[in-house]
Design a protein around this motif. Sequence first.
Motif, PDB file in Angstrom:
ATOM      1  N   LEU A 186      -6.190   8.393   8.681  1.00 19.49           N
ATOM      2  CA  LEU A 186      -7.399   8.128   7.902  1.00 19.49           C
ATOM      3  C   LEU A 186      -8.479   7.496   8.777  1.00 19.49           C
ATOM      4  O   LEU A 186      -9.654   7.881   8.711  1.00 19.49           O
ATOM      5  CB  LEU A 186      -7.069   7.220   6.717  1.00 19.49           C
ATOM      6  CG  LEU A 186      -8.241   6.787   5.853  1.00 19.49           C
ATOM      7  CD1 LEU A 186      -8.806   7.980   5.094  1.00 19.49           C
ATOM      8  CD2 LEU A 186      -7.819   5.691   4.897  1.00 19.49           C
ATOM      9  N   VAL A 187      -8.091   6.551   9.616  1.00 17.57           N
ATOM     10  CA  VAL A 187      -9.057   5.899  10.516  1.00 17.57           C
ATOM     11  C   VAL A 187      -9.586   6.911  11.534  1.00 17.57           C
ATOM     12  O   VAL A 187     -10.788   6.942  11.829  1.00 17.57           O
ATOM     13  CB  VAL A 187      -8.417   4.680  11.217  1.00 17.57           C
ATOM     14  CG1 VAL A 187      -9.326   4.117  12.292  1.00 17.57           C
ATOM     15  CG2 VAL A 187      -8.075   3.606  10.200  1.00 17.57           C
ATOM     16  N   LYS A 188      -8.717   7.775  12.053  1.00 19.23           N
ATOM     17  CA  LYS A 188      -9.153   8.793  13.014  1.00 19.23           C
ATOM     18  C   LYS A 188     -10.118   9.775  12.365  1.00 19.23           C
ATOM     19  O   LYS A 188     -11.046  10.266  13.009  1.00 19.23           O
ATOM     20  CB  LYS A 188      -7.945   9.528  13.589  1.00 19.23           C
ATOM     21  CG  LYS A 188      -7.151   8.717  14.576  1.00 19.23           C
ATOM     22  CD  LYS A 188      -5.971   9.508  15.110  1.00 19.23           C
ATOM     23  CE  LYS A 188      -5.131   8.681  16.046  1.00 19.23           C
ATOM     24  NZ  LYS A 188      -3.958   9.419  16.529  1.00 19.23           N
ATOM     25  N   ALA A 189      -9.916  10.079  11.104  1.00 19.68           N
ATOM     26  CA  ALA A 189     -10.770  11.032  10.398  1.00 19.68           C
ATOM     27  C   ALA A 189     -12.175  10.480  10.155  1.00 19.68           C
ATOM     28  O   ALA A 189     -13.091  11.245   9.863  1.00 19.68           O
ATOM     29  CB  ALA A 189     -10.130  11.420   9.070  1.00 19.68           C
ATOM     30  N   LEU A 190     -12.363   9.173  10.297  1.00 17.24           N
ATOM     31  CA  LEU A 190     -13.684   8.580  10.099  1.00 17.24           C
ATOM     32  C   LEU A 190     -14.642   8.930  11.233  1.00 17.24           C
ATOM     33  O   LEU A 190     -15.855   8.764  11.081  1.00 17.24           O
ATOM     34  CB  LEU A 190     -13.574   7.055   9.970  1.00 17.24           C
ATOM     35  CG  LEU A 190     -12.847   6.539   8.737  1.00 17.24           C
ATOM     36  CD1 LEU A 190     -12.702   5.022   8.815  1.00 17.24           C
ATOM     37  CD2 LEU A 190     -13.583   6.925   7.473  1.00 17.24           C
ATOM     38  N   CYS A 191     -14.122   9.403  12.363  1.00 19.74           N
ATOM     39  CA  CYS A 191     -14.932   9.779  13.541  1.00 19.74           C
ATOM     40  C   CYS A 191     -15.880   8.647  13.954  1.00 19.74           C
ATOM     41  O   CYS A 191     -17.086   8.831  14.077  1.00 19.74           O
ATOM     42  CB  CYS A 191     -15.701  11.061  13.278  1.00 19.74           C
ATOM     43  SG  CYS A 191     -14.636  12.474  12.978  1.00 19.74           S
ATOM     44  N   LEU A 192     -15.315   7.493  14.150  1.00 25.93           N
ATOM     45  CA  LEU A 192     -16.110   6.339  14.559  1.00 25.93           C
ATOM     46  C   LEU A 192     -16.507   6.463  16.021  1.00 25.93           C
ATOM     47  O   LEU A 192     -15.797   7.060  16.832  1.00 25.93           O
ATOM     48  CB  LEU A 192     -15.315   5.052  14.342  1.00 25.93           C
ATOM     49  CG  LEU A 192     -14.900   4.765  12.902  1.00 25.93           C
ATOM     50  CD1 LEU A 192     -13.970   3.565  12.850  1.00 25.93           C
ATOM     51  CD2 LEU A 192     -16.116   4.531  12.027  1.00 25.93           C
ATOM     52  N   ALA A 193     -17.640   5.882  16.376  1.00 22.89           N
ATOM     53  CA  ALA A 193     -18.134   5.928  17.750  1.00 22.89           C
ATOM     54  C   ALA A 193     -17.183   5.156  18.660  1.00 22.89           C
ATOM     55  O   ALA A 193     -16.619   4.141  18.257  1.00 22.89           O
ATOM     56  CB  ALA A 193     -19.533   5.326  17.826  1.00 22.89           C
ATOM     57  N   PRO A 194     -16.983   5.630  19.899  1.00 22.74           N
ATOM     58  CA  PRO A 194     -16.087   4.927  20.828  1.00 22.74           C
ATOM     59  C   PRO A 194     -16.484   3.470  21.058  1.00 22.74           C
ATOM     60  O   PRO A 194     -15.622   2.608  21.209  1.00 22.74           O
ATOM     61  CB  PRO A 194     -16.191   5.740  22.112  1.00 22.74           C
ATOM     62  CG  PRO A 194     -16.621   7.103  21.677  1.00 22.74           C
ATOM     63  CD  PRO A 194     -17.471   6.890  20.453  1.00 22.74           C
ATOM     64  N   ALA A 195     -17.787   3.185  21.078  1.00 24.73           N
ATOM     65  CA  ALA A 195     -18.227   1.798  21.285  1.00 24.73           C
ATOM     66  C   ALA A 195     -17.781   0.918  20.124  1.00 24.73           C
ATOM     67  O   ALA A 195     -17.375  -0.238  20.331  1.00 24.73           O
ATOM     68  CB  ALA A 195     -19.742   1.744  21.436  1.00 24.73           C
ATOM     69  N   LEU A 196     -17.817   1.437  18.910  1.00 25.33           N
ATOM     70  CA  LEU A 196     -17.395   0.672  17.751  1.00 25.33           C
ATOM     71  C   LEU A 196     -15.881   0.436  17.783  1.00 25.33           C
ATOM     72  O   LEU A 196     -15.413  -0.666  17.488  1.00 25.33           O
ATOM     73  CB  LEU A 196     -17.786   1.397  16.460  1.00 25.33           C
ATOM     74  CG  LEU A 196     -17.464   0.685  15.161  1.00 25.33           C
ATOM     75  CD1 LEU A 196     -18.205  -0.645  15.071  1.00 25.33           C
ATOM     76  CD2 LEU A 196     -17.803   1.560  13.974  1.00 25.33           C
TER      77      LEU A 196
ATOM     78  N   LEU B 202       0.828  -1.203   0.000  1.00 24.14           N
ATOM     79  CA  LEU B 202       0.000   0.000   0.000  1.00 24.14           C
ATOM     80  C   LEU B 202       0.866   1.258   0.000  1.00 24.14           C
ATOM     81  O   LEU B 202       1.900   1.296   0.662  1.00 24.14           O
ATOM     82  CB  LEU B 202      -0.930   0.004   1.221  1.00 24.14           C
ATOM     83  CG  LEU B 202      -2.055  -1.019   1.196  1.00 24.14           C
ATOM     84  CD1 LEU B 202      -2.840  -0.979   2.498  1.00 24.14           C
ATOM     85  CD2 LEU B 202      -2.987  -0.790   0.016  1.00 24.14           C
ATOM     86  N   PRO B 203       0.421   2.283  -0.720  1.00 27.11           N
ATOM     87  CA  PRO B 203       1.189   3.528  -0.709  1.00 27.11           C
ATOM     88  C   PRO B 203       1.031   4.248   0.630  1.00 27.11           C
ATOM     89  O   PRO B 203       0.065   4.040   1.357  1.00 27.11           O
ATOM     90  CB  PRO B 203       0.564   4.337  -1.846  1.00 27.11           C
ATOM     91  CG  PRO B 203      -0.819   3.807  -1.968  1.00 27.11           C
ATOM     92  CD  PRO B 203      -0.741   2.357  -1.582  1.00 27.11           C
ATOM     93  N   GLY B 204       1.968   5.090   0.955  1.00 29.91           N
ATOM     94  CA  GLY B 204       1.901   5.841   2.209  1.00 29.91           C
ATOM     95  C   GLY B 204       2.568   5.082   3.335  1.00 29.91           C
ATOM     96  O   GLY B 204       3.220   4.060   3.146  1.00 29.91           O
ATOM     97  N   ASN B 205       2.376   5.610   4.549  1.00 29.81           N
ATOM     98  CA  ASN B 205       2.973   4.972   5.721  1.00 29.81           C
ATOM     99  C   ASN B 205       1.895   4.703   6.767  1.00 29.81           C
ATOM    100  O   ASN B 205       0.725   5.058   6.589  1.00 29.81           O
ATOM    101  CB  ASN B 205       4.102   5.833   6.296  1.00 29.81           C
ATOM    102  CG  ASN B 205       3.616   7.231   6.640  1.00 29.81           C
ATOM    103  OD1 ASN B 205       2.416   7.486   6.716  1.00 29.81           O
ATOM    104  ND2 ASN B 205       4.552   8.136   6.849  1.00 29.81           N
ATOM    105  N   PHE B 206       2.287   4.083   7.858  1.00 27.44           N
ATOM    106  CA  PHE B 206       1.329   3.681   8.886  1.00 27.44           C
ATOM    107  C   PHE B 206       0.630   4.883   9.507  1.00 27.44           C
ATOM    108  O   PHE B 206      -0.564   4.835   9.773  1.00 27.44           O
ATOM    109  CB  PHE B 206       2.054   2.851   9.954  1.00 27.44           C
ATOM    110  CG  PHE B 206       1.132   2.339  11.028  1.00 27.44           C
ATOM    111  CD1 PHE B 206       0.240   1.318  10.756  1.00 27.44           C
ATOM    112  CD2 PHE B 206       1.151   2.885  12.294  1.00 27.44           C
ATOM    113  CE1 PHE B 206      -0.608   0.849  11.730  1.00 27.44           C
ATOM    114  CE2 PHE B 206       0.303   2.420  13.273  1.00 27.44           C
ATOM    115  CZ  PHE B 206      -0.580   1.387  12.992  1.00 27.44           C
TER     116      PHE B 206
END
Length: 150
Positions: free
Chosen positions: A83-93, A73-77
């Motif tokens: 990207l995952v943080k930008a999804l604003c997922l619920a804390p329970a999820l 995959l391009p990019g780094n960890f």
Amino acid sequence: MAALFLSAVPMGTTAKEEMERFWNKNTSSNRPLSPHITIYSWSLPMAMSICHRGTGMALSAGVSLFGLSALLLPGNFEGHLDLVKALCLAPALIHTAKFGLAFPLMYHIWNGIRHLIWDLGKGLKIPQLYQSGVVVLVLTVLSSAGLAAM
């Protein structure tokens, strides 16, 4: 070499005759074709053994896929983490996902320790198998929840 063939004794039956005899005997005895489905009832040690193998394969595949994706995959960890943080997922999820990732690892570790104790010749009596199985399951849930809470 010819002397070897002269001393050979012919077989009494052919493979086809042996198979016919085998199937005739089994069909006449009315035995089930798959005894593991009808004879053996599920037990905790059996289920835990199957799950131990399953978690081992899943962990191996997960680590392999993670390493392969890190190479391809391009990019780094850090970019993928952002990207995952930008999804604003619920804390329970997020907590549930972390628990789901930690559970197979912790189960495999605790059950592996249980197997190492068995290798020492301890805890092999049937009541001890069930007790250690319950201990492994409790430790797995507690340690997975603790890791997920981090």
